[in-house]
Design a protein around this motif. Sequence first.
Motif, PDB file in Angstrom:
ATOM      1  N   ARG A  65      40.968  38.152  36.765  1.00 55.73           N
ATOM      2  CA  ARG A  65      42.504  38.761  36.121  1.00 55.73           C
ATOM      3  C   ARG A  65      43.493  38.987  36.916  1.00 55.73           C
ATOM      4  O   ARG A  65      43.707  39.510  38.675  1.00 55.73           O
ATOM      5  CB  ARG A  65      41.996  40.196  35.388  1.00 55.73           C
ATOM      6  N   ARG A 125      45.590  40.649  33.035  1.00 56.55           N
ATOM      7  CA  ARG A 125      44.816  39.539  32.412  1.00 56.55           C
ATOM      8  C   ARG A 125      44.874  38.834  32.435  1.00 56.55           C
ATOM      9  O   ARG A 125      44.309  38.224  34.224  1.00 56.55           O
ATOM     10  CB  ARG A 125      46.698  39.355  31.577  1.00 56.55           C
ATOM     11  N   GLU A 126      43.350  38.040  31.857  1.00 57.90           N
ATOM     12  CA  GLU A 126      42.854  37.046  32.488  1.00 57.90           C
ATOM     13  C   GLU A 126      43.195  36.149  31.952  1.00 57.90           C
ATOM     14  O   GLU A 126      43.645  35.651  31.694  1.00 57.90           O
ATOM     15  CB  GLU A 126      41.516  36.546  31.362  1.00 57.90           C
ATOM     16  N   ALA A 129      50.689  32.979  36.755  1.00 58.06           N
ATOM     17  CA  ALA A 129      49.768  34.172  37.254  1.00 58.06           C
ATOM     18  C   ALA A 129      50.872  34.752  37.787  1.00 58.06           C
ATOM     19  O   ALA A 129      50.874  36.324  38.182  1.00 58.06           O
ATOM     20  CB  ALA A 129      48.688  34.310  36.577  1.00 58.06           C
TER      21      ALA A 129
END
Length: 508
Positions: A317, A321-322, A333
Amino acid sequence: MPSGEHSPLLLSMRGVRKVYPSGTVALSGVDLRVGAGEVVGLVGANGAGKSTLIKVLSGAVPATDGAIEWEGASQAWAVPADAQAAGVATVYQHIPLAHTLTVIENVFLGRTGWRRSSVKLERELAQLLERIGYAIDPHATVEELSIGQRQMVAILQGIAQGARLLVLDEPTASLARGEREVVFEAVRRLSKSGTAVLYVTHFLDEILDLTDRVTVLRDGRVVADDVTDDLTEDALVRSIVGRELLRVEQQEIDLPPADAPLLLEVEDLRSGDRLQGVSLRLRAGEIVGIAGLLGSGRSELLHAIFGADPDARGTVRMEGRELSRSPRAAVAAGLALVPEDRGKQALFPDFEIWRNASITDLPTLSRGRALPDSERERERARDAIRALKIKAPGPDALVGELSGGNAQKVVFAKWMYSGARVFLLDEPGSGIDIGAKADIVELVRELARSGAAVLVADSEFSELLAVSHRVLVLRRGRVVAERASGATSDHELVGLASGLEKEMQHAA
């Protein structure tokens, strides 16, 4: 070992200069001498000119000016075959062996009619093995061998050519501790039998243990040429970096506040027998080290977190957020990976600095986020060259022509402008000199001060302690211990990583 003062002079290089067409001055009047049976260390920071000097000596590149004498006679080797014929064999860091051929075929590669005289060559190989005190299956293929065994095959290949001077370029850079000892013993035996060795390495302890004399290059010039017994490591480092002793010291690093944002969470990460359920957390401003020996799963862990291992299972994560399992998702990300093999996995050696430094942020540097703007990319590269102290003529320099330390800084430049918030660093100091290592350490600290989180794997545990807030010890794919950097030592970490100090494990 013989001292250069009393050994017959084998090689003399005087006033050697090398200026490349780009205007880069790699060598500025270098003198180098090697006596018969002498072991001479050649050291210097990345970019000091070591590789260029080796290439001139081996006939791979011509000198712009200067003289080379071999056994008192002037030489001008046009190609490597000329130097080999004279008795100079060079074993480069990246070992150029034929992986599908056997040991004996590689050792005697190019020997005409070898199949018709295999018994004779096996006898000759046995003599070579006895000479260096080593044993290996002559019929094993190179692809079956460990890195250390391949290194020894390359050394055997050199002495089989009748080498009187063996040039070893970073011979132990990729070797485990036991394999290094094998190389050391071979060097000592070769020296005693009359073969000279030019030993090029960043490991100063090896220089002090193995050599008779040390030549230090800095900025393309010889700044020291001393008998090894007269040197200390501190004096050697001062010669290399050209200023007061610069070492990567363990320092008190401000811990991030307890309520710092949680950036990275890894839960029960598995991949075959390489990773066995690893879990960890990183907060903004935190630097966490991964200590582990060869085969512990250090690199595999970083690649799995980055989504580069399709077999990995578990949860990663970013800021809660995974992530899906792909490098594209990781980059989007805010994850950045600096891999150990920067030449193959992180850079385009045939591209300029500006192309490499901008590749992760092309939309920002493009007109309308669609048409690349090369001038914006060059300006970005100029900023990176200034900020990271990259030694290069300018943004148009090819990355493949940079030293290891400067190439590593280009990898960092690629990510620093990408918006990355978590940096995964795999052996960031591998193959670079002490000065560049200090620059990288300071860069990592600055990343943490700016609010990024850093997970760094390093086989040099003292360097890991110098930069990390805490250290996770990895063994056989599992985290077996956790230590605050200020409450442990490299000695303890080696014991924990090797399983020799299980009794020292306690709750972190």
